[in-house]
Motif scaffolding. Structure first.
Motif, PDB file in Angstrom:
ATOM      1  N   ALA A 350       0.821  -1.217   0.000  1.00  0.00           N
ATOM      2  CA  ALA A 350       0.000   0.000   0.000  1.00  0.00           C
ATOM      3  C   ALA A 350       0.856   1.269   0.000  1.00  0.00           C
ATOM      4  O   ALA A 350       0.573   2.222  -0.728  1.00  0.00           O
ATOM      5  CB  ALA A 350      -0.927  -0.024   1.210  1.00  0.00           C
ATOM      6  N   GLU A 351       1.956   1.281   0.794  1.00  0.00           N
ATOM      7  CA  GLU A 351       2.813   2.491   0.852  1.00  0.00           C
ATOM      8  C   GLU A 351       3.420   2.798  -0.523  1.00  0.00           C
ATOM      9  O   GLU A 351       3.609   3.947  -0.886  1.00  0.00           O
ATOM     10  CB  GLU A 351       3.977   2.323   1.834  1.00  0.00           C
ATOM     11  N   ALA A 352       3.750   1.742  -1.255  1.00  0.00           N
ATOM     12  CA  ALA A 352       4.356   1.951  -2.583  1.00  0.00           C
ATOM     13  C   ALA A 352       3.344   2.620  -3.509  1.00  0.00           C
ATOM     14  O   ALA A 352       3.697   3.483  -4.312  1.00  0.00           O
ATOM     15  CB  ALA A 352       4.826   0.618  -3.163  1.00  0.00           C
ATOM     16  N   ILE A 353       2.075   2.239  -3.373  1.00  0.00           N
ATOM     17  CA  ILE A 353       1.047   2.850  -4.235  1.00  0.00           C
ATOM     18  C   ILE A 353       0.823   4.312  -3.826  1.00  0.00           C
ATOM     19  O   ILE A 353       0.612   5.180  -4.688  1.00  0.00           O
ATOM     20  CB  ILE A 353      -0.257   2.008  -4.193  1.00  0.00           C
ATOM     21  N   ILE A 354       0.924   4.617  -2.532  1.00  0.00           N
ATOM     22  CA  ILE A 354       0.839   6.035  -2.108  1.00  0.00           C
ATOM     23  C   ILE A 354       1.976   6.810  -2.791  1.00  0.00           C
ATOM     24  O   ILE A 354       1.770   7.878  -3.370  1.00  0.00           O
ATOM     25  CB  ILE A 354       0.919   6.147  -0.569  1.00  0.00           C
ATOM     26  N   ASP A 355       3.194   6.232  -2.761  1.00  0.00           N
ATOM     27  CA  ASP A 355       4.348   6.878  -3.418  1.00  0.00           C
ATOM     28  C   ASP A 355       4.122   6.994  -4.930  1.00  0.00           C
ATOM     29  O   ASP A 355       4.469   8.004  -5.538  1.00  0.00           O
ATOM     30  CB  ASP A 355       5.637   6.069  -3.185  1.00  0.00           C
ATOM     31  N   THR A 368      -2.488   8.294 -15.290  1.00  0.00           N
ATOM     32  CA  THR A 368      -2.091   7.083 -14.550  1.00  0.00           C
ATOM     33  C   THR A 368      -3.154   6.713 -13.514  1.00  0.00           C
ATOM     34  O   THR A 368      -3.828   7.586 -12.965  1.00  0.00           O
ATOM     35  CB  THR A 368      -0.755   7.305 -13.807  1.00  0.00           C
ATOM     36  N   HIS A 369      -3.304   5.415 -13.279  1.00  0.00           N
ATOM     37  CA  HIS A 369      -4.231   4.903 -12.261  1.00  0.00           C
ATOM     38  C   HIS A 369      -3.465   3.815 -11.515  1.00  0.00           C
ATOM     39  O   HIS A 369      -2.800   2.992 -12.149  1.00  0.00           O
ATOM     40  CB  HIS A 369      -5.460   4.260 -12.906  1.00  0.00           C
ATOM     41  N   PHE A 370      -3.553   3.826 -10.189  1.00  0.00           N
ATOM     42  CA  PHE A 370      -2.797   2.827  -9.425  1.00  0.00           C
ATOM     43  C   PHE A 370      -3.717   2.083  -8.464  1.00  0.00           C
ATOM     44  O   PHE A 370      -4.596   2.689  -7.844  1.00  0.00           O
ATOM     45  CB  PHE A 370      -1.663   3.504  -8.642  1.00  0.00           C
ATOM     46  N   TYR A 371      -3.511   0.786  -8.359  1.00  0.00           N
ATOM     47  CA  TYR A 371      -4.331  -0.055  -7.478  1.00  0.00           C
ATOM     48  C   TYR A 371      -3.446  -0.873  -6.546  1.00  0.00           C
ATOM     49  O   TYR A 371      -2.415  -1.415  -6.984  1.00  0.00           O
ATOM     50  CB  TYR A 371      -5.164  -1.034  -8.317  1.00  0.00           C
TER      51      TYR A 371
END
Ligand SMILES: C[S@@+](CC[C@H](N)C(=O)[O-])C[C@H]1O[C@@H](n2cnc3c(N)ncnc32)[C@H](O)[C@@H]1O
Length: 465
Positions: A350-355, A368-371
């Motif tokens: 989850a932290e990587a997706i916040i970054d 861009t879209h991140f999940y």
């Protein structure tokens, strides 16, 4: 008293590099033996120690003939610290060995014609290439013979001895990160020892100082994080002040509190002590925020080349929908985003997706879209219905490779192209065999991200048959 069994001696010719810094050799009769302290091209004598899965472990006794590929290692800690096992092997031969590892896996496991494989992309520089090093404090210093007279075995700051969780090799100079890393580490060790701050005892779980993480960027700016065993920041205030005053290139300083029994940074809380929240790292035309816990490619220069190669294989023209699976902090997708219609990234941390989302904003991207989630669960018909049929799917899984369920989903969705970035040729080859029912490997190139280690990365471009 039971008589100790004599171990049989054998002469072996070292053929290749194997995992964990071991060398693979063969006797003249073809018996396979793994041993330490030898490099491809050496002829050595070993004593056969034990046999596992048809392969003997040999205890090195002496070199009978030196390899023509032997070079002088530049590091005084070579062989003691587990970091650069192949530093005494010429770089040209390291590359040759890595290429052979990939070719062998692709032929043997994936059953593909490797004539299209491009030559391995070498690294430059081959030293000082890391942007992050993590050092460990310990009151159990690994004493080497030549230091046997040393009186202070209780202060070490360096790297783990191979396969030992509590013996730490005290490092005075490491050649993997720019020299400021050595200067800061040595200064901290001296200051901490002089002020009687307790170096951690990992067996007894006592002591204060646990780890030191030094991150550097393309401008040689430094983020320093000191991990301590208790929420006692005031104990290290003087130390941090002194370090800050001495090294103006430290633009960001954190303290982390780790009360767990292991050194993993998972769930470790970080508190900023001074300076910037982030370092900013540049990869060609894009920038990334680096926070104390961010995952980021550790060889920045070579990551630029790796992503450049992905861009070349992707050959985007601004109209494509690209899925970036196992995206980490979004780095590959963000690198490609200017040439794509949209990027959809999937990552389980989850932290990587916040970054990743923050990094997309830093680069002023709005496509861009991140999940967050396990790729095998997130990558479904629903995701493809929401964002459209893929023109390209990029996968960059950890060493274990792709889950078979995900491969089945990708076969069903049948994107015209797949780019598979891998850090483990064996699992990549296994997965490529499964893809071969619908895809042909059109291009493939090994990439050396970590000189002097046995690690090799490999990129493959698959096109639907
Ligand atoms: C080799 S890294 C690649 C990261 C990124 N592509 C890059 O170049 O920096 C693999 C990534 O896959 C993530 N990961 C591991 N298992 C996963 C899973 N089952 N589903 C989604 N992501 C996963 C890891 O957290 C890690 O960020």
């Amino acid at each position: 008293m039971k008589k100790k069994k004599e171990l049989k001696s054998e002469e072996i010719e070292i053929k290749s590099i194997a995992h964990k810094g071991l060398a693979l050799g063969k006797t003249d009769e073809g018996m396979v033996v793994l041993t330490k302290s030898a490099i491809p091209g050496d002829r050595v004598e070993v004593r056969l120690h034990k046999k596992r899965k048809g392969v003997w472990m040999g205890l090195f006794t002496k070199t009978l003939r030196d390899s023509p590929h032997k070079v002088d290692p530049i590091c005084t800690h070579f062989t003691i610290c587990g970091g650069c096992s192949w530093q005494n092997l010429s770089y040209a031969e390291q590359l040759n060995q890595k290429e052979t590892i990939v070719k062998d896996a692709m032929q043997r496991i994936a059953k593909i014609d490797i004539r299209m494989m491009e030559t391995i992309l070498s690294a430059n520089p081959i030293f000082y290439y890391r942007n992050k090093l993590e050092y460990t404090f310990s009151n159990h210093k690994w004493i080497v013979d030549r230091e046997a007279q040393e009186v202070d075995p209780t202060h070490a700051l360096g790297f783990h001895r191979p396969e030992s969780f509590f013996k730490i090799v005290d490092i005075s100079k490491c050649h993997l990160q720019i020299d400021i890393s050595n200067q800061i580490r040595n200064e901290i060790k001296t200051l901490a020892s002089n002020s009687n701050l307790a170096f951690y005892d990992i067996k007894e779980h006592k002591g204060l100082l646990r780890n030191l993480i030094i991150r550097t960027n393309h401008l040689d700016q430094v983020m320093m994080s000191l991990i301590i065993a208790a929420d006692q920041e005031n104990e290290v205030t003087d130390l941090l002040e002194a370090v800050k005053a001495k090294f103006p290139s430290i633009i960001s300083m954190y303290v982390g509190f780790n009360q767990k029994r292991n050194d993993s940074l998972f769930e470790v809380k970080f508190k900023k002590i001074y300076g910037e929240d982030y370092l900013i790292e540049r990869l060609h035309h894009v920038q990334f925020y680096i926070s104390p816990k961010s995952f980021f490619q550790t060889n920045t220069k070579q990551a630029e080349h790796l992503y450049g190669l992905v861009a070349e294989y992707a050959n985007l023209n601004g109209t494509q929908t690209v899925y970036d699976l196992y995206c980490g902090v979004g780095s590959i997708g963000i690198y490609l985003a200017k040439d794509a219609a949209q990027i959809i990234g999937v990552e389980e941390v989850a932290e990587a997706i916040i970054d990743a989302k923050r990094n997309a904003t830093l680069n002023q991207l709005n496509n861009t879209h991140f999940y967050t989630g396990d790729a095998k669960e997130i990558v479904t018909e629903t995701l493809f219905e929401r964002h459209g049929h893929p023109d390209l799917i990029i996968v960059d899984p950890p060493r274990a490779g792709l889950h078979e369920d995900l491969i089945q989903t990708l076969l069903q969705i049948s994107s015209p192209k797949i780019i598979y970035v891998s850090c483990n040729p064996a699992t990549q080859a296994r997965d490529l065999l499964l893809f071969s029912q619908l895809y042909k490997v059109i291009r493939m190139r090994p990439v050396d991200m970590f000189p002097h280690t046995n690690h090799v990365e490999c990129i493959a471009l698959l096109e639907r048959i």
